[in-house]
Design an enzyme around this catalytic site. Structure first.
Site, short mmCIF file in Angstrom:
data_model
loop_
_atom_site.label_atom_id
_atom_site.label_comp_id
_atom_site.label_asym_id
_atom_site.label_seq_id
_atom_site.Cartn_x
_atom_site.Cartn_y
_atom_site.Cartn_z
N ASP A 663 58.68 72.30 7.09
CA ASP A 663 58.50 72.71 8.00
C ASP A 663 56.86 73.13 8.20
OD1 ASP A 663 59.20 73.78 10.81
OD2 ASP A 663 58.98 75.63 10.12
N GLU A 716 56.01 67.81 8.48
CA GLU A 716 55.91 68.37 9.77
C GLU A 716 53.97 68.24 10.33
OE1 GLU A 716 57.19 71.33 13.17
OE2 GLU A 716 56.88 71.94 11.58
#
Length: 994
Positions: A663, A716
């Site tokens: 993330d 990401e």
């Protein structure tokens, strides 16, 4: 731990701190009896020096103000009447004494009695005569002269056989007594008025009978000279206890060997004032060097720190020694042993008695290699070294605790096992590593714990274990001791998953938030429903939003406090293993969101863990994350980088996770991320790249791929950073090696394509490039096309609600968009609820609107139709290599028409390595286009529909091409042949060679 009451049987007793001499054998006693035949003149000649000595002692006492002339005279008279014993073996003694000893010897064979000795206030004697005090010096032989400060009442001669031998804890052995020598004089005993009064610790030493003798009193404060008779202080000999011939001395209990009477001067076993203060304050770095059992002059010193205990007794074989209570929870005693024995402690509290091991008798549970690797930041199995681990250490079961807190002044373990009072469980510092360690016997699984840390400023804080592998259910914050007993059943899956890399295999992902997918279900209950549902829809993988423990459910798991613990909201770590195992056995891979970018500021977690910035960067400008109010990790610190790299490996190895979606990578890569000028400091080259984060990500990826074949890491990353999915050793134009990820979320495609679909069809021709631009950079990285949770929350609306038009057009728009997405180069990800066109945004409080699929609901066919389409998209996709085999290779894609903006039409070919094509055509206009001509290769004799999103079973208008479509020799779109198709409204059609 079951309390074990003390035995009610009679045992010989000795004081912890008393030096118990070896008992003479029968032969030695006989020899001593013969020596009484020596003429009495020898004893008479010795009397004169004894008188002088007694007078000198009396005079010394008077100067201190502790004696009176009358008592001095009494001492002199007593000295004149007493035959003096000498240290040499063979010194003559009175015949009367020998006879008395013979009688005592006979009595000892029949009956063993308790010998009491003092252990209180034992002090080290260091040949310092100046330190002797009136209360500590006993000058006399056979109790001839008694110190006025001594207050022990001597027993009469008639009861001399039953008198206990008494000696001060700091007694200095001035003479080497032979085992056969008598140590008590009947005449002296009759004249004794008082003796020094001391606190007594009782010790049961062995089972061999002990002679009932009166004990002499030895000087406790005078320097002892052993060799020169002229310099000898009038100190008494240690009492010798006799045992029957052939029986071991009383001190040889089990493995404990008693120190011989020749032992050196004893030292105080009590904890000194400095160590005592540090232990009480929780700031002692080496408690094992003070507590436990340690060889000292005079024997073995035992020290225990047991707050609230009433008594502590050392047990070793047949030896039982009650330690002296030094106050404030400290207990100590000096036992006359040659070496440290194996022992246990019996601890008495109010209302209970516990028998346990001494936590401070064990060697460290971490070795030099562990500490070296931790210091270097290279311990790839860090979770096996730090944290709390039930184990067997040196043959004893318990739990070993270890925590990294280099700035702490002290660390203690606190938990349910000590009623959340860690005062008595002080950890030791393992050198410069910054690691603190303690093994606690009899502590096992299920116990709650935290670390109580004393900060550099002296304040204290209780912290959850950063390496905890299990936690309490939030909002509770304690760590839980755990170990895994799970037996995996996914060996076949693990062997198969490494057959092809992710970017060359079918890869369609169903993203799920476990707590809200079916609210209220546990991991094991989810294991009964989730695998079947996902398998039915044809997805190859599930991606779990962060599973690691997090305090606030509204963060969806993206503000982690327990990086090594699956959230306890749904069950235990083994329950989570069961869920992963169930998915694998159903043929479904498991990806997990992983959050190494930042962590929350909770004061019981990682923030300023040991009182100073530790896991976060010491520079406040780099530590504070401007968007989320969290703290960023200090990626440049070895131990912090190790914590995160090992964490990635941990999830893949311990839980068989098949991939990690990392993330917020962009926030890690740029020093100026969400920061204004002046709020960030350039790197050493003057740039804005976070070089520490780059090195961390490269190391993490390299380590995971090396250790766990078949896994995939996914970034990401929302910027144009060069080389996210390039190998770490391949440098790009920027001079950096690749970050080493396997795949990258294509955030640009997601944003552009959703923006296009949100426009009214009449306006889409002005935004046509938003659907084609992705192919400009499609092969710069290995991409995943994500329709994730982030796109269906916080006012962004659900996927179907993003579409313009009425309900029919919205559903048709979703179907056409999904068909386009599955045909586009790249892997696919779809968030839960979007597979059946849920109209509402997702909420972690109640999850997907499953009621939309209730047959009793009027619009159920509309939602079920979209879900059926998703199932068929996955089915055809997985069976068609052209749609996934060359996702990262330009040879796998060819445009047919990409500029038909006025028609809102896109058409392209997907090819497999053998050149077998699939034709994908999307019509994003709400009108049917009849006989729409498209150029095609001339080597395909006919095409037939493989999938049409407008089919009636999906809720469409059922405008289809039912028959095979044959090419015409008319060139079109730069192709030698062309076909004419009927394009359904708001639909995507896939055609394959017939």
């Amino acid at each position: 731990m079951t309390p074990r009451p003390e035995s009610s049987g009679s045992r010989p007793k000795g004081t912890a701190g008393e030096k118990i001499p070896e008992q003479p054998t029968a032969a030695q006693q006989k020899s001593a009896t013969k020596k009484t035949a020596v003429p009495k003149q020898g004893a008479a000649k010795k009397a004169a020096p004894a008188k002088a000595t007694a007078k000198k002692a009396a005079a010394a006492k008077t100067t201190v103000g502790k004696t009176v002339a009358k008592k001095a005279a009494t001492k002199k008279a007593a000295a004149e009447k007493t035959a003096v014993e000498q240290p040499a073996a063979g010194t003559a003694t009175a015949k009367k004494t020998a006879a008395k000893k013979a009688a005592v010897k006979k009595s000892a064979a029949k009956k063993a009695t308790t010998i009491k000795a003092t252990a209180a206030r034992t002090t080290a004697v260091k040949a310092a005569a100046s330190k002797s005090t009136a209360a500590e010096t006993v000058a006399g032989k056979a109790a001839a002269a008694k110190s006025p400060a001594a207050k022990t009442t001597a027993k009469k001669a008639g009861t001399a056989e039953r008198a206990a031998a008494t000696t001060t804890g700091a007694e200095a052995v001035a003479k080497k007594a032979t085992p056969a020598k008598a140590t008590a004089k009947k005449a002296a005993a009759k004249k004794t008025a008082t003796a020094k009064k001391t606190a007594t610790a009782t010790s049961t030493v062995a089972k061999s009978p002990a002679k009932k003798t009166t004990a002499g009193k030895a000087s406790a404060g005078e320097a002892v000279a052993k060799k020169s008779a002229a310099k000898k202080a009038p100190a008494r000999k240690a009492p010798a206890r006799k045992a029957p011939a052939g029986q071991a001395p009383a001190g040889d209990a089990g493995s404990a060997q008693v120190v011989p009477p020749e032992m050196e001067v004893a030292v105080s076993p009590a904890v000194d004032a400095v160590d005592r203060e540090r232990l009480l304050a929780g700031t002692h770095h080496a408690p094992h060097s003070v507590l436990g059992a340690h060889p000292v002059p005079g024997g073995i010193a035992f020290r225990a720190f047991r707050p609230y205990a009433l008594s502590v007794t050392v047990v070793s074989g047949e030896l039982r020694a009650e330690l002296h209570n030094d106050g404030e929870g400290f207990f100590s005693g000096l036992l006359p042993l040659r070496e440290v024995p194996a022992y246990r402690l019996i601890v008495e509290y109010e209302g209970t008695v516990l028998e346990t091991e001494d936590a401070y008798r064990f060697l460290p549970t971490l070795g030099d290699l562990d500490l070296h690797l931790i210091g270097e930041g290279r311990h790839e199995e860090l979770w096996t070294a730090l944290g709390a681990h039930p184990t067997t250490h040196e043959g004893v079961t318990g739990t070993r605790f270890a925590v990294w807190a280099p700035n702490a002044r002290g660390v203690r373990v606190t938990g349910t096992f000590n009623f959340w009072d860690g005062t008595g469980h002080v950890m030791r510092s393992l050198g410069s590593s910054g690691v603190w360690e303690l093994f606690l016997p009899d502590v096992g699984e299920g116990e709650l714990y935290k670390f109580e840390i004393t900060r550099p400023d002296g304040s204290k804080t209780q912290r959850a274990d950063p390496m905890a592998r299990r936690t309490e259910v939030p909002p509770a914050t304690s760590s839980v001791i755990t170990s895994s007993e799970y037996e995996w059943g996914d060996a076949e899956w693990l062997a198969r998953r490494a057959e092809a890399p992710a970017h060359e295999a079918p890869f369609s992902v169903y993203e799920i938030h476990l707590p809200s997918w079916r609210p209220g279900l546990t991991y094991r209950q989810l294991a009964e429903q989730l695998p079947g549902y996902v398998k039915n829809l044809g997805f190859t993988h599930v991606e779990l939003m962060p599973v690691a423990e997090h305090p606030f459910g509204g963060s969806w798991g993206y503000q982690v406090t327990g990086f090594y613990a699956p959230t306890a909201r749904l069950g235990t770590p083994d329950d989570f293993r069961y869920l992963v195992d169930s998915l694998h056995r159903a043929g479904i891979g498991v990806l997990m969101d992983w959050v190494p970018a930042h962590f929350p500021r909770d004061d019981w977690a990682l923030a300023e863990f040991d009182g100073r910035p530790l896991y976060e960067h010491e520079d406040p400008l780099r530590a504070a994350h401007p968007d989320w109010g969290t703290l960023e990790f200090d990626f440049g610190r070895n131990e912090v980088r190790n914590f995160l790299v090992a964490n990635a490996v941990y999830w893949c190895e311990e839980f068989h996770i098949d991939g990690l979606r990392v993330d917020a990578v962009a926030s890690m890569l740029y020093l100026d991320y969400s920061r204004e000028p002046g709020q960030w400091t350039p790197n050493e080259h003057g740039g804005r790249e976070n070089l520490d984060a780059v090195a961390f990500l490269q190391e993490m990826n390299a380590t995971v791929y090396r250790r766990v074949p078949g896994v995939v890491t996914i970034a990401e990353e929302s910027t144009a950073w060069d080389g996210v999915t390039r190998a770490t050793h391949h440098k790009g134009p920027s001079g950096f090696g690749g970050l080493g990820f396997g795949l990258k979320w294509n955030m640009g495609w997601m944003h552009d394509s959703l923006q296009y679909m949100s426009h009214e069809p009449v306006h889409r021709k002005y935004h046509h490039g938003e659907m084609t631009f992705s192919m400009v950079y499609a092969y710069s990285e290995n991409y995943v096309l994500p329709i994730s949770h982030d796109e269906v929350v916080h006012g962004k609306r659900s996927l179907v609600s993003k579409m313009p038009g009425d309900w029919w057009q919205q559903r048709a728009g979703v179907r056409s968009y999904l068909g386009f997405m599955w045909a586009h180069p790249g892997k696919q990800l779809l968030f839960m609820g979007q597979e059946f066109a849920q109209g509402a945004e997702w909420s972690e409080a109640h999850g997907p609107d499953w009621w939309l699929l209730d047959p009793g609901y009027g619009a159920e066919p509309d939602h079920r139709g979209v879900r059926d389409l998703v199932r068929d998209l996955n089915t055809v996709y997985r069976a068609t290599p052209a749609l996934w085999r060359l996702d990262t290779d330009p040879a796998g894609f060819e445009w047919i028409v990409g500029d038909a903006a006025d028609d809102n039409v896109l058409a392209f070919l997907r090819l497999d390595p053998e050149g077998v094509p699939v034709l994908a055509v999307s019509n994003f206009a709400p009108v049917t286009r009849q006989d729409y001509r498209l150029g095609v290769p001339d080597d395909v004799p006919a095409w037939h529909e493989a999938l049409n999103t407008d089919a009636a079973r999906y809720g469409g208008s059922d405008v289809i091409n039912p028959d095979p479509v044959k090419p015409e020799p008319q060139s079109w779109h730069g192709r030698p042949a062309s076909i004419r198709l009927t394009l359904p409204p708001l639909a995507t059609v896939w055609l394959r060679p017939a």
